[in-house]
Design a protein around this motif. Structure first.
Motif, PDB file in Angstrom:
ATOM      1  N   LYS A  11      -6.131   1.319  -9.798  1.00  0.00           N
ATOM      2  CA  LYS A  11      -5.396   1.243  -8.540  1.00  0.00           C
ATOM      3  C   LYS A  11      -4.345   0.141  -8.619  1.00  0.00           C
ATOM      4  O   LYS A  11      -4.582  -0.923  -9.201  1.00  0.00           O
ATOM      5  CB  LYS A  11      -6.362   0.955  -7.386  1.00  0.00           C
ATOM      6  N   ASP A  39      -2.545  -4.500   1.054  1.00  0.00           N
ATOM      7  CA  ASP A  39      -3.951  -4.748   0.762  1.00  0.00           C
ATOM      8  C   ASP A  39      -4.059  -6.121   0.095  1.00  0.00           C
ATOM      9  O   ASP A  39      -3.283  -6.426  -0.816  1.00  0.00           O
ATOM     10  CB  ASP A  39      -4.513  -3.691  -0.181  1.00  0.00           C
ATOM     11  N   ASN A  44       0.844  -1.192   0.000  1.00  0.00           N
ATOM     12  CA  ASN A  44       0.000   0.000   0.000  1.00  0.00           C
ATOM     13  C   ASN A  44       0.886   1.251   0.000  1.00  0.00           C
ATOM     14  O   ASN A  44       0.999   1.960   0.987  1.00  0.00           O
ATOM     15  CB  ASN A  44      -0.920  -0.025   1.224  1.00  0.00           C
TER      16      ASN A  44
END
Length: 230
Positions: free
Chosen positions: A174, A228, A57
């Motif tokens: 992302k 994540d 992350n």
């Protein structure tokens, strides 16, 4: 006894169902034929597996878009698509995916999809570096900062005849998200601006969405990272 079945990418459902039905018919004829036909079913389940990954992350990290082995790292000039095509210097990290690798592709860095283009081509074996220039490919340009882009190429191989890309132009993406798959052996190239130093080497094994290829900041370390699960 408990069996943990792998996550399967939806692109594999049809193949698995077809081979499974054929296997059932084969078993009704003979045990030996059934076992023989069951093998392709298991191979498809293995090929289309879609494991979750622990994605760092950190918005400054550039991660591998694919599983596989780095076959080459070289400095290249690349003309970005568009009306005002501009040639820029990049470091091309080329990743070869064997039929045994996970073939789901992942976003290398957060940003916006600036351009997507498809190029027709041949189906030279993906193990050859020639495939980068000659083979059918899908080209994705991701803008991660104003005027800064990273390019990902999904390249078909001798066996791979289907490139799946689920992205759209102007879409926000992302780091670590799944964006497509290449069926049955292939290559993925990632082009990183030449001023960014890569942290990988030829022959290194990559894990899509986990292996750090480069960092936008020299101050970044891989210590004390949070992750994540994607």
């Amino acid at each position: 006894m408990c069996f943990n079945l792998p996550n399967i990418n939806k692109e594999g459902y049809l193949f698995i169902i077809i081979f499974f039905v054929v296997s059932c018919i084969a078993f009704s004829i003979s045990w030996g034929l059934g076992v023989t036909c069951l093998f392709p079913t298991l191979l498809c389940i293995y090929f289309f597996r879609d494991p979750t990954r622990a994605v760092p992350n950190n918005k400054d990290l550039i991660l591998s878009p694919a599983d596989g082995v780095i076959s080459s790292i070289e400095e290249v000039s690349y003309s970005l698509p568009g009306e005002n095509a501009e040639e820029k210097k990049f470091t091309c990290v080329s990743i070869y995916l064997s039929i045994l690798n996970v073939h789901v592709n992942r976003i290398p860095i957060s940003g916006s999809v600036k351009d997507i283009s498809y190029k027709k081509g041949r189906f030279v074996s993906a193990i050859s570096n020639r495939s980068s220039n000659e083979n059918e490919k899908q080209i994705i340009v991701i803008q991660y900062q104003e005027g800064k882009e990273i390019i990902v190429e999904q390249i078909a191989g001798f066996v791979a005849r289907r490139i799946v890309c689920n992205l759209k132009t102007s879409q926000s993406v992302k780091t670590g998200e799944r964006f497509g798959i290449i069926r049955f052996g292939s290559r993925v190239n990632i082009f990183i601006p030449s001023e960014i130093k890569v942290k990988v080497s030829k022959g290194q094994t990559m894990v899509g969405g986990e292996t750090v290829i480069a960092s936008l900041s020299d101050d970044n370390t891989e210590e004390n990272l949070t992750f994540d699960t994607i």
